[in-house]
Design a protein around this motif. Structure first.
Motif, PDB file in Angstrom:
ATOM      1  N   PHE A  17       0.827  -1.202   0.000  1.00  0.00           N
ATOM      2  CA  PHE A  17       0.000   0.000   0.000  1.00  0.00           C
ATOM      3  C   PHE A  17       0.863   1.254   0.000  1.00  0.00           C
ATOM      4  O   PHE A  17       0.502   2.271  -0.600  1.00  0.00           O
ATOM      5  CB  PHE A  17      -0.919  -0.026   1.223  1.00  0.00           C
ATOM      6  N   SER A  18       2.014   1.199   0.659  1.00  0.00           N
ATOM      7  CA  SER A  18       2.915   2.352   0.664  1.00  0.00           C
ATOM      8  C   SER A  18       3.369   2.688  -0.757  1.00  0.00           C
ATOM      9  O   SER A  18       3.401   3.866  -1.146  1.00  0.00           O
ATOM     10  CB  SER A  18       4.136   2.063   1.543  1.00  0.00           C
ATOM     11  N   PHE A  19       3.705   1.668  -1.543  1.00  0.00           N
ATOM     12  CA  PHE A  19       4.174   1.921  -2.904  1.00  0.00           C
ATOM     13  C   PHE A  19       3.042   2.386  -3.822  1.00  0.00           C
ATOM     14  O   PHE A  19       3.225   3.313  -4.629  1.00  0.00           O
ATOM     15  CB  PHE A  19       4.851   0.669  -3.476  1.00  0.00           C
ATOM     16  N   THR A  20       1.872   1.734  -3.710  1.00  0.00           N
ATOM     17  CA  THR A  20       0.778   2.157  -4.582  1.00  0.00           C
ATOM     18  C   THR A  20       0.290   3.559  -4.222  1.00  0.00           C
ATOM     19  O   THR A  20       0.056   4.389  -5.098  1.00  0.00           O
ATOM     20  CB  THR A  20      -0.401   1.164  -4.500  1.00  0.00           C
ATOM     21  N   GLN A  21       0.173   3.837  -2.918  1.00  0.00           N
ATOM     22  CA  GLN A  21      -0.265   5.168  -2.513  1.00  0.00           C
ATOM     23  C   GLN A  21       0.815   6.207  -2.802  1.00  0.00           C
ATOM     24  O   GLN A  21       0.510   7.348  -3.149  1.00  0.00           O
ATOM     25  CB  GLN A  21      -0.604   5.182  -1.023  1.00  0.00           C
ATOM     26  N   GLY A  22       2.073   5.809  -2.675  1.00  0.00           N
ATOM     27  CA  GLY A  22       3.156   6.722  -3.040  1.00  0.00           C
ATOM     28  C   GLY A  22       3.104   7.102  -4.508  1.00  0.00           C
ATOM     29  O   GLY A  22       3.318   8.260  -4.880  1.00  0.00           O
ATOM     30  N   ALA A  23       2.788   6.105  -5.357  1.00  0.00           N
ATOM     31  CA  ALA A  23       2.665   6.389  -6.789  1.00  0.00           C
ATOM     32  C   ALA A  23       1.521   7.359  -7.061  1.00  0.00           C
ATOM     33  O   ALA A  23       1.664   8.326  -7.815  1.00  0.00           O
ATOM     34  CB  ALA A  23       2.444   5.084  -7.558  1.00  0.00           C
ATOM     35  N   VAL A  24       0.378   7.119  -6.423  1.00  0.00           N
ATOM     36  CA  VAL A  24      -0.771   8.004  -6.628  1.00  0.00           C
ATOM     37  C   VAL A  24      -0.487   9.401  -6.081  1.00  0.00           C
ATOM     38  O   VAL A  24      -0.817  10.416  -6.708  1.00  0.00           O
ATOM     39  CB  VAL A  24      -2.027   7.395  -5.969  1.00  0.00           C
ATOM     40  N   SER A  25       0.155   9.465  -4.904  1.00  0.00           N
ATOM     41  CA  SER A  25       0.456  10.771  -4.303  1.00  0.00           C
ATOM     42  C   SER A  25       1.502  11.530  -5.101  1.00  0.00           C
ATOM     43  O   SER A  25       1.525  12.768  -5.065  1.00  0.00           O
ATOM     44  CB  SER A  25       0.948  10.577  -2.862  1.00  0.00           C
ATOM     45  N   MET A  26       2.366  10.826  -5.802  1.00  0.00           N
ATOM     46  CA  MET A  26       3.303  11.488  -6.707  1.00  0.00           C
ATOM     47  C   MET A  26       2.590  11.948  -7.974  1.00  0.00           C
ATOM     48  O   MET A  26       2.858  13.027  -8.511  1.00  0.00           O
ATOM     49  CB  MET A  26       4.434  10.521  -7.076  1.00  0.00           C
ATOM     50  N   ALA A  27       1.646  11.134  -8.433  1.00  0.00           N
ATOM     51  CA  ALA A  27       0.988  11.428  -9.703  1.00  0.00           C
ATOM     52  C   ALA A  27      -0.027  12.561  -9.588  1.00  0.00           C
ATOM     53  O   ALA A  27      -0.165  13.354 -10.524  1.00  0.00           O
ATOM     54  CB  ALA A  27       0.304  10.172 -10.236  1.00  0.00           C
ATOM     55  N   ARG A  28      -0.752  12.663  -8.474  1.00  0.00           N
ATOM     56  CA  ARG A  28      -1.812  13.662  -8.383  1.00  0.00           C
ATOM     57  C   ARG A  28      -1.300  15.094  -8.541  1.00  0.00           C
ATOM     58  O   ARG A  28      -1.814  15.853  -9.357  1.00  0.00           O
ATOM     59  CB  ARG A  28      -2.595  13.515  -7.075  1.00  0.00           C
ATOM     60  N   PRO A  29      -0.290  15.536  -7.770  1.00  0.00           N
ATOM     61  CA  PRO A  29       0.228  16.887  -8.030  1.00  0.00           C
ATOM     62  C   PRO A  29       0.908  17.008  -9.383  1.00  0.00           C
ATOM     63  O   PRO A  29       0.855  18.072 -10.019  1.00  0.00           O
ATOM     64  CB  PRO A  29       1.215  17.128  -6.879  1.00  0.00           C
ATOM     65  N   ALA A  30       1.544  15.911  -9.854  1.00  0.00           N
ATOM     66  CA  ALA A  30       2.174  15.961 -11.173  1.00  0.00           C
ATOM     67  C   ALA A  30       1.138  16.177 -12.266  1.00  0.00           C
ATOM     68  O   ALA A  30       1.377  16.910 -13.239  1.00  0.00           O
ATOM     69  CB  ALA A  30       2.961  14.671 -11.433  1.00  0.00           C
ATOM     70  N   VAL A  31      -0.034  15.535 -12.131  1.00  0.00           N
ATOM     71  CA  VAL A  31      -1.116  15.762 -13.090  1.00  0.00           C
ATOM     72  C   VAL A  31      -1.550  17.221 -13.074  1.00  0.00           C
ATOM     73  O   VAL A  31      -1.784  17.834 -14.130  1.00  0.00           O
ATOM     74  CB  VAL A  31      -2.306  14.826 -12.769  1.00  0.00           C
TER      75      VAL A  31
END
Length: 435
Positions: A17-31
């Motif tokens: 969950f840390s890796f999947t949520q980390g990916a989403v949390s990186m992607a949201r501001p990047a989007v």
């Protein structure tokens, strides 16, 4: 294997969950940054952020129905594939419409992973362990929310905002793929076999929603997640207007996530001290005031302090709302009840960013945080009114041996780690499902 007997699966789930949520949390501001670089205004950023939750809005309940009478584990790798693909394809998208589409795919993948993992925690945890295990499980989300924005802030910047934000999205896709390494043998065989064998009549959705405690848990979760989501999506916009660098914005978001981790590490003693209802009420009320404070033109250090306090307060709502919904719902419809909670979350993620975009376009980029303050204030009232309507609350008198908080009326483990007899546990669960 009895529920709660071996928590190695929980550790692996937290890591994944840390890796999947980390990916989403990186992607949201990047989007958000990539959309701004492609010519989006505040309203368009709100729409793209809302599409992230649009597809999951229609898929949550069917996935929950399937999980109630089947295995949880297959949803996890499927969700990872969709998250990784959505992140990577958002990075190469050349239009706002394409970005919105792949943002929706990313959101659908996140939903699959979360429904599968939350159902796994509910199914493989003894009743008196659920507050603790859901708290530990959500530490994985907070870890991802801590690391993801820092990584995004480190990659995004300079004159080529479109290029650096695309790089951050590709890196987010690779980060999500790492979680595959922790998903082996995560579901107990006996738990999976029991779920397939236990196929009764489906509990109607309306019946679940009318169960006392479930609507309150859903609304509190919606309010808390909307606050977290708009913070992630709109703090970059606030930073652009106030001249705050993307790296500093990423650090601010990570400070909030670090405070959330700290909150969940001390969740059990806080529950013993205050009880579930009072703790939810106080933290929602304080979070409402802190969200309104973000709308003020404060210096960066003060903004960081507000976000740390806000992160601590928001850390309470998600795990306790999971426990509230699970313990209030019928035993054979718990995954569906969790899916309904996630549907409420996604409804908030569709409506809140879109509303925030409209408000920001009319009243300025700080106005959405005032809207969040009002929403959290209402959720504090809902938490207070729910006193006595949900499951019994852990308190000082409910401490189990070994310092664990047990639920009043539940079976407390005997010394030596042996649980109560299976027959007694089933009776206790069924009695709770009639509340």
């Amino acid at each position: 294997m009895r529920p709660g007997g071996n928590r190695g699966w929980l550790l692996r789930l937290v890591i994944a969950f840390s890796f999947t949520q980390g990916a989403v949390s990186m992607a949201r501001p990047a989007v958000s940054y990539r959309a701004l670089a492609l010519g989006a205004d505040e309203r368009a950023v709100g729409v793209i952020a809302g599409v992230y939750a649009l597809l999951p809005l229609f898929a949550a309940v069917p996935l929950g129905r399937r999980t109630d009478h089947g295995r949880c584990a297959p949803l996890l790798p499927f969700g990872v594939v969709l998250i990784a693909g959505g992140c990577a394809l958002s990075g190469v998208a050349g239009s706002l419409w394409a970005m919105a589409l792949w943002s929706g795919v990313m959101g659908l993948g996140h939903l699959c992973f979360v429904i599968g993992s939350q159902s796994l925690v509910a199914r493989q945890s003894a009743p008196h362990e659920q507050d603790r295990n859901f708290g530990h499980f959500t530490i994985g989300a907070a870890l991802g929310q801590l690391i993801g924005p820092i990584a995004a802030g480190a990659l995004i910047g300079g004159a080529d905002m479109a290029g650096t934000s695309a790089l951050a999205l590709l890196a987010a896709g690779a980060t999500a793929a790492v979680s595959f390494t922790s998903l082996w043998r995560i579901e107990h065989r006996r738990t999976a076999s029991a779920s397939r064998a236990h196929k009764g009549d489906r509990v109607p959705v309306r019946g679940i929603l009318r169960t006392r405690g479930v609507p309150a848990g859903i609304f509190i979760s919606l309010a808390v997640l909307s606050a977290t989501d708009i913070l992630t999506a709109y703090l970059p916009v606030v930073g652009e207007h106030r001249g705050i660098a993307p790296s500093v914005v990423g650090l601010l978001l990570s400070l909030r996530a670090a405070a959330t981790i700290a909150c969940r590490l001390v969740l059990t003693p806080l529950l013993r001290l205050l009880g579930r209802t009072l703790l939810l009420t106080l933290t929602c009320l304080l979070a409402a005031l802190l969200c309104a404070g973000i709308a003020l033109p404060v210096p960066v250090w003060a903004l960081g302090l507000l976000l740390v306090l806000l992160g601590f307060c928001l850390g309470v709502g998600q795990p306790l709302s999971m426990t509230t919904v699970v313990q209030a719902s019928p035993e054979d419809a718990r995954s569906t009840a969790l899916a309904l909670r996630l549907t409420g979350n996604r409804l908030g993620q569709v409506a809140a960013p879109a509303s925030a975009g409209l408000i920001a376009g009319v009243a300025g980029v700080a106005a959405p945080f005032v809207m969040l303050g009002v929403l959290l204030l209402v959720s504090a009232g809902v938490a207070l009114r729910s006193r006595g309507s949900g499951p019994p609350e852990p308190g000082p008198e409910a401490a189990a041996p070994g310092g664990e908080a047990a639920m009043p009326g539940r079976d407390v483990p005997k010394p030596g780690g042996e649980g109560a007899k299976p027959g007694r546990r089933r009776v206790s669960l069924r009695r709770k499902s009639d509340i």
